[in-house]
Design a protein around this motif. Sequence first.
Motif, PDB file in Angstrom:
ATOM      1  N   PHE A  92       1.595   7.446  -6.726  1.00  0.00           N
ATOM      2  CA  PHE A  92       0.288   7.921  -7.167  1.00  0.00           C
ATOM      3  C   PHE A  92       0.352   8.709  -8.465  1.00  0.00           C
ATOM      4  O   PHE A  92      -0.423   8.489  -9.371  1.00  0.00           O
ATOM      5  N   PHE A  93       1.303   9.610  -8.549  1.00  0.00           N
ATOM      6  CA  PHE A  93       1.340  10.465  -9.728  1.00  0.00           C
ATOM      7  C   PHE A  93       2.204   9.899 -10.843  1.00  0.00           C
ATOM      8  O   PHE A  93       2.247  10.430 -11.928  1.00  0.00           O
ATOM      9  N   GLN A  94       2.905   8.832 -10.549  1.00  0.00           N
ATOM     10  CA  GLN A  94       3.847   8.343 -11.548  1.00  0.00           C
ATOM     11  C   GLN A  94       3.198   7.459 -12.606  1.00  0.00           C
ATOM     12  O   GLN A  94       3.697   7.362 -13.706  1.00  0.00           O
ATOM     13  N   ARG A 123      -3.146  15.930 -13.898  1.00  0.00           N
ATOM     14  CA  ARG A 123      -2.692  14.579 -13.617  1.00  0.00           C
ATOM     15  C   ARG A 123      -3.443  13.987 -12.430  1.00  0.00           C
ATOM     16  O   ARG A 123      -3.496  14.567 -11.359  1.00  0.00           O
ATOM     17  N   MET A 124      -4.033  12.858 -12.647  1.00  0.00           N
ATOM     18  CA  MET A 124      -4.819  12.170 -11.634  1.00  0.00           C
ATOM     19  C   MET A 124      -5.875  13.088 -11.035  1.00  0.00           C
ATOM     20  O   MET A 124      -6.307  12.894  -9.920  1.00  0.00           O
ATOM     21  N   LEU A 134       0.813  -1.210   0.000  1.00  0.00           N
ATOM     22  CA  LEU A 134       0.000   0.000   0.000  1.00  0.00           C
ATOM     23  C   LEU A 134       0.853   1.270   0.000  1.00  0.00           C
ATOM     24  O   LEU A 134       0.675   2.126  -0.855  1.00  0.00           O
ATOM     25  N   ALA A 140      -2.904   9.955  -2.653  1.00  0.00           N
ATOM     26  CA  ALA A 140      -3.539   8.644  -2.764  1.00  0.00           C
ATOM     27  C   ALA A 140      -4.393   8.357  -1.543  1.00  0.00           C
ATOM     28  O   ALA A 140      -5.505   7.828  -1.657  1.00  0.00           O
ATOM     29  N   SER A 145      -6.135  -1.671   0.491  1.00  0.00           N
ATOM     30  CA  SER A 145      -6.168  -1.330   1.899  1.00  0.00           C
ATOM     31  C   SER A 145      -7.294  -2.055   2.618  1.00  0.00           C
ATOM     32  O   SER A 145      -7.428  -1.915   3.817  1.00  0.00           O
ATOM     33  N   LEU A 160      -6.578   1.136  -4.785  1.00  0.00           N
ATOM     34  CA  LEU A 160      -6.066   1.435  -3.446  1.00  0.00           C
ATOM     35  C   LEU A 160      -7.045   0.962  -2.386  1.00  0.00           C
ATOM     36  O   LEU A 160      -6.637   0.455  -1.333  1.00  0.00           O
ATOM     37  N   GLN A 161      -8.305   1.140  -2.679  1.00  0.00           N
ATOM     38  CA  GLN A 161      -9.297   0.741  -1.674  1.00  0.00           C
ATOM     39  C   GLN A 161      -9.356  -0.770  -1.526  1.00  0.00           C
ATOM     40  O   GLN A 161      -9.556  -1.276  -0.428  1.00  0.00           O
ATOM     41  N   PRO A 191       6.693  11.363  -0.526  1.00  0.00           N
ATOM     42  CA  PRO A 191       6.105  11.574  -1.853  1.00  0.00           C
ATOM     43  C   PRO A 191       4.730  12.216  -1.743  1.00  0.00           C
ATOM     44  O   PRO A 191       3.884  11.754  -0.973  1.00  0.00           O
ATOM     45  N   PRO A 244      -7.744   7.965 -12.669  1.00  0.00           N
ATOM     46  CA  PRO A 244      -7.743   8.193 -11.222  1.00  0.00           C
ATOM     47  C   PRO A 244      -8.764   7.359 -10.465  1.00  0.00           C
ATOM     48  O   PRO A 244      -8.475   6.869  -9.370  1.00  0.00           O
ATOM     49  N   SER A 248       7.549  13.720  -8.814  1.00  0.00           N
ATOM     50  CA  SER A 248       6.265  13.034  -8.811  1.00  0.00           C
ATOM     51  C   SER A 248       5.494  13.294 -10.079  1.00  0.00           C
ATOM     52  O   SER A 248       4.296  13.027 -10.129  1.00  0.00           O
ATOM     53  N   ASN A 249       6.161  13.870 -11.067  1.00  0.00           N
ATOM     54  CA  ASN A 249       5.503  14.087 -12.344  1.00  0.00           C
ATOM     55  C   ASN A 249       4.455  15.183 -12.285  1.00  0.00           C
ATOM     56  O   ASN A 249       3.584  15.226 -13.131  1.00  0.00           O
ATOM     57  N   TYR A 291      -7.598   3.876 -10.112  1.00  0.00           N
ATOM     58  CA  TYR A 291      -6.506   3.853  -9.141  1.00  0.00           C
ATOM     59  C   TYR A 291      -7.051   3.889  -7.715  1.00  0.00           C
ATOM     60  O   TYR A 291      -6.613   3.151  -6.845  1.00  0.00           O
ATOM     61  N   LYS A 292      -8.029   4.737  -7.554  1.00  0.00           N
ATOM     62  CA  LYS A 292      -8.640   4.866  -6.225  1.00  0.00           C
ATOM     63  C   LYS A 292      -9.245   3.538  -5.786  1.00  0.00           C
ATOM     64  O   LYS A 292      -9.044   3.104  -4.651  1.00  0.00           O
ATOM     65  N   ARG A 319      -7.542  10.289  -1.883  1.00  0.00           N
ATOM     66  CA  ARG A 319      -8.446   9.668  -2.845  1.00  0.00           C
ATOM     67  C   ARG A 319      -9.106   8.422  -2.270  1.00  0.00           C
ATOM     68  O   ARG A 319     -10.291   8.187  -2.430  1.00  0.00           O
ATOM     69  N   ARG A 320      -8.284   7.647  -1.622  1.00  0.00           N
ATOM     70  CA  ARG A 320      -8.753   6.368  -1.138  1.00  0.00           C
ATOM     71  C   ARG A 320      -9.928   6.548  -0.187  1.00  0.00           C
ATOM     72  O   ARG A 320     -10.885   5.790  -0.193  1.00  0.00           O
ATOM     73  N   ALA A 355       1.663  10.033  -2.023  1.00  0.00           N
ATOM     74  CA  ALA A 355       1.115   9.249  -0.918  1.00  0.00           C
ATOM     75  C   ALA A 355      -0.026   9.994  -0.247  1.00  0.00           C
ATOM     76  O   ALA A 355      -1.051   9.402   0.101  1.00  0.00           O
ATOM     77  N   GLU A 374       0.932   3.934  -2.999  1.00  0.00           N
ATOM     78  CA  GLU A 374       0.507   5.301  -2.720  1.00  0.00           C
ATOM     79  C   GLU A 374       1.571   6.296  -3.146  1.00  0.00           C
ATOM     80  O   GLU A 374       1.282   7.339  -3.692  1.00  0.00           O
ATOM     81  N   GLY A 375       2.821   5.923  -2.879  1.00  0.00           N
ATOM     82  CA  GLY A 375       3.908   6.812  -3.249  1.00  0.00           C
ATOM     83  C   GLY A 375       3.978   7.042  -4.741  1.00  0.00           C
ATOM     84  O   GLY A 375       4.427   8.086  -5.197  1.00  0.00           O
TER      85      GLY A 375
END
Lengths: 664, 460
Positions: A349-351, B3-4, A342, B127, A368, A364-365, B121, A357, B50-51, A360-361, B130-131, B124, A346-347
């Motif tokens: 996220f933007f890469q 982005r995102m 996780l 994310a 976790s 992650l859910q 980052p 999105p 982080s882009n 991705y969310k 968002r989560r 994190a 999370e780290g």
Amino acid sequence: MDMRRPPRTVSDPKVRQVGFVTPSAAPPTRSLSDAPTTVAAASASSPPSGEISLLGSSLSPVMIPPPRHASSDGRPSAPVAVPNPASSLRRDSLRIRVGSYNASEVVLGTPPSASPSSRTDNAASEFSEETMSPWHGRSGTAKVASSFPGSSSEMIVMKTGVGGGGGAGSTPKSPLTTASVVKTLPGISEKEREVLMGTQNDGAGASKTLKEKTTKAERRALQEAQRAAKAAAKEAGAGVKPSTASGSAVVANTKQGKVVKPPPQKKDGPQIAPPSGSSEKKVVDRPPEKDRKKDVPAPRMQFDDKHRVEKAKRRAVVNQFEAKNRVELFRHLPQYIHGTQLPDLEGKFFQLDPMHPSVYKVGLQYLSGQISGSNARCIAMLLAFREAIRDYSTPPEKALVRDLTAKISSYVSFLIECRPLSISMGNTIKFLKNRIAKLPDTMSESEAKSSLQSDIDRFINEKIVIADKVIIRHAVTKIRDGDVLLTYGLSSVVEMILVYAHEVGKQFRVVIVDSRPKLEGQVLLHRLVAKGLNCTYTHINAISYIMHEVTRVFLGAASVLSNGTVYSRVGTACVAMVANAFRVPVLICCEAYKFHERVQLDSICSNELGDPDVISRVSGRQDLNHLDNWADNENLQLLNLSYDATPSDYVSMIITDYGMVCFY
Amino acid sequence: MARMDFEVVVLAGGTSRKLNPLVSQEVPKALLPVANRPVLSYVLELLEASNLKDLIVVVEGEDAALRIGGWISGAYVDRLHVEVAAVPEGVGTAGALRAVASYLTANDVLIVSGDLVTDVPPGAVAATHRRHSAVVTALLCPAPVSGPSDTGTSGGKEKAKKPVRCNIVGLDPTRQYLLHMATGAEVEKDIRVQKSILRAVGQIEIRVDLMDAHMYAFKRSVLQDILDQKDKFHSIRQDILPYLIRTQLNSEVSDNGVIKSESGMDNISSQNDLRWLSQHREIAPSAFQEPHAFGLKSLPDARRTHKCCVYIANESKYCARLNSIQAYSDINRDVVGEASHLSGYSFSAQNNIIHPSAELGSKTTVGPQCMLAEGSKLGDKCSVKRSVIGRHCRIGSNVKIVNSIVMNHVTIEDGCSIQGSVVCSNVQLQERVVLKDCQVGAGYVVTTGSEHKSESLARK
């Protein structure tokens, strides 16, 4: 070993039938009569032969064998006071021991005559082992077992091939009902049925002959006979353009066929050249072959295959560290150290570039554990895909159908990395991809997108939300005043049933059975008590004490497989078994979209491993730390399974959105 | 599309009064050199890694904005797409956001303070935000131990003893939800925790060892609403965040539009069912999900809630804010010392950085964890320990520099001794000056033989 085998083959065939057919009804005719209640009755009618032969020859070590009195008990109408629970329990436990130990012996000590026969007889078994076949064990017995159902089910698959084109076009409302059997042209269905019957007989014969150690020639003759029958059926089927209605029937059959991996035509074609109709078969064969390939799901990854795992790792988005002390029997399942993924994901996220999105969310859910439960996961995934489709625009010089399918596939593989898919999600993805593939070329991009979005909305609405309401209505009729209802864990639909029954004024009491480590039942308890229901809360180790007072057991399910096995949260099988021993009816509540054509006999070949650390800890007891640093001890392996398989023998009734199906 | 679906706002601040005399009209806070790089570059490079390349930088004061804008366009041309917005001085962080709020369009906004030096980052935080579909997510990191940790000098010990300005942070048992937040000044009194929140979660964990790192992810619509409605709000940390935490069980912010866009089913009646189903197993603080009551008979006036979440940085991550002179020297020390990966330089075998164009006299030693930028000259028999020396400094013979920061174009004549001090650009230290724990403002001239201890020297 041999001493014990005959009795089981005697007792089993009746018990282990595929689908939801009742033993009293003659399978083929029954499907004509009441279509809505016998869900997938046609599918049920086809492969029991394969099932029986299979079960007769090998029983997996984990599956708890059914009790002898399976036929008499479990009727929901008769919650008889248990005359002598102790004795019945003892008998069960005895049988459990016999079954499990015996089966493992079988696995270890395969009769030498059996395995070579399987090899010579049907090259398909090897193939089916490397591609997805739910019961490929590594043992010789499993091979023998898979070979014969394979051959007997070839026929079913053939039909699929024929109707493959129309099959996919079935309306989303009824991929599982086979009411369509009624609508098919009588000539065809009649023929099919005949063939089916023939195959069944063949299959039964095959299983018998295997036990008698038939000669090679005999077996070959048998196979050729099957082949001929199949070819005939195909010709008959190919003559008529299948309507959508018949298509859906075929779909049901496809699902059956897929389970038993069809032996590849290409492979055994040259090996055993069938004398009759080999050339024409090839001609006819080609298109179905293609269709079939599309239909057959990709082989499930075997995680004990080092080479493949390495490959997958390189592709993976989620950083996966493999767990240290793996349990030998479960090495083929994905197993990673929980807790490291996780933060890593999370780290990043933007890469990650191509990920939407919302997908991705959801990933992650899943990772976790924030979203769990197959309905919730499925809805979350669909909503994410819906948003992804909304924001999608076809890149230049690409076709929407192809590019979007690829996109969805990449999303799905990301979600799988976060957590293995549930069966319901697999069905849903299949549905979505099918909708994408069926988009007409003439449709503009915006139209296609909105049509897909409304398809998703409709799926959620019809298959989940409304389905749940229908299930509630059905289930409430089974609750009477004064009942004591037992449920296990936390199932959304069971909770809704209980609350609704309370709202309509039924007088009943609820027993919530829970288990470590998730203790999901506490959430249910909390909610029910808040709504004013009378509840009892206990853990699963007290199940046999509490079962005395219970009159009905309501359970949720992650999936119901085509042999009636209920795939559900681990512990469900235990609850159902105890309930069965006490003659308490077990009602499984499961939306029809979670049904799957797979046949699974145990919870080994397909399961999900949870975090082993959580079972080493006891919540609220810091002093119980004897298992801290257990990973350093090479001799200790912890196993936290997520699901188990409940044999259909313990289930009295399945309540779906299409009605209630009785098991006997 | 961002982005995102995240947009980034960097609050670079202006000329902080706390950092006098280090900052001035010429050197706004964002351009203070940390290991010879403006402090803002640490944030920008973190975001770039982080882009996140489309940034909005908000600066207080027109002059400062011009300077910062000039520096960014020089340093990050072709790398980042930065828009610099100037706001009047003294509007606070909320005011700064208000100025740019109308430009924001993405679903969520990441707000980063320009004085943050960290390697956590930002993804994190985003994310986590968002989560949980949170309204706000704050980055908390272990509060740094103030004062030089490894010197062992008396000054360091004193500072370590001084009570750190601590925050009181209330978390739920899973450490995901932010339930209470009080800043340093309020700590002396009793803590007041809302009963409703306590009842909802059952248990609150009160932490004082966490620091708010001033990196927040906000839901854009909510942030804009608050900025519009509450025009008295001055700062994010003191007004907006406590407000959101306080009202999380009784939400006044219009969360409605967000929900609709999330699921957007045409069939409204199934909304509740859907939400209920999809959140069925979310075993969060139980009260947070109670309102989405059972679908068949949904409560007409369900309480609206929103979530305030935290991301707690790992202990191994470096995280510090340049908000005091002490923090400035700490960060400088750490960036060339223990958190050297942040500096972006490659260290020599002696664990220091000496630019090839720097000249060292005979018998001059430069210890580990030191930095010597280009064009600087050191005379004979000098000793430099745990210090950062800027560009084109001319340093005479027999000079001792320990635990100090010397900025650019500084002239230090023979026999000086500098300990634990910050010497700004263009300062001239004449012969045999002794400085201990001092700050010398830009352009100041310290006369021959003078001794200073714990003083702040600046031009009037």
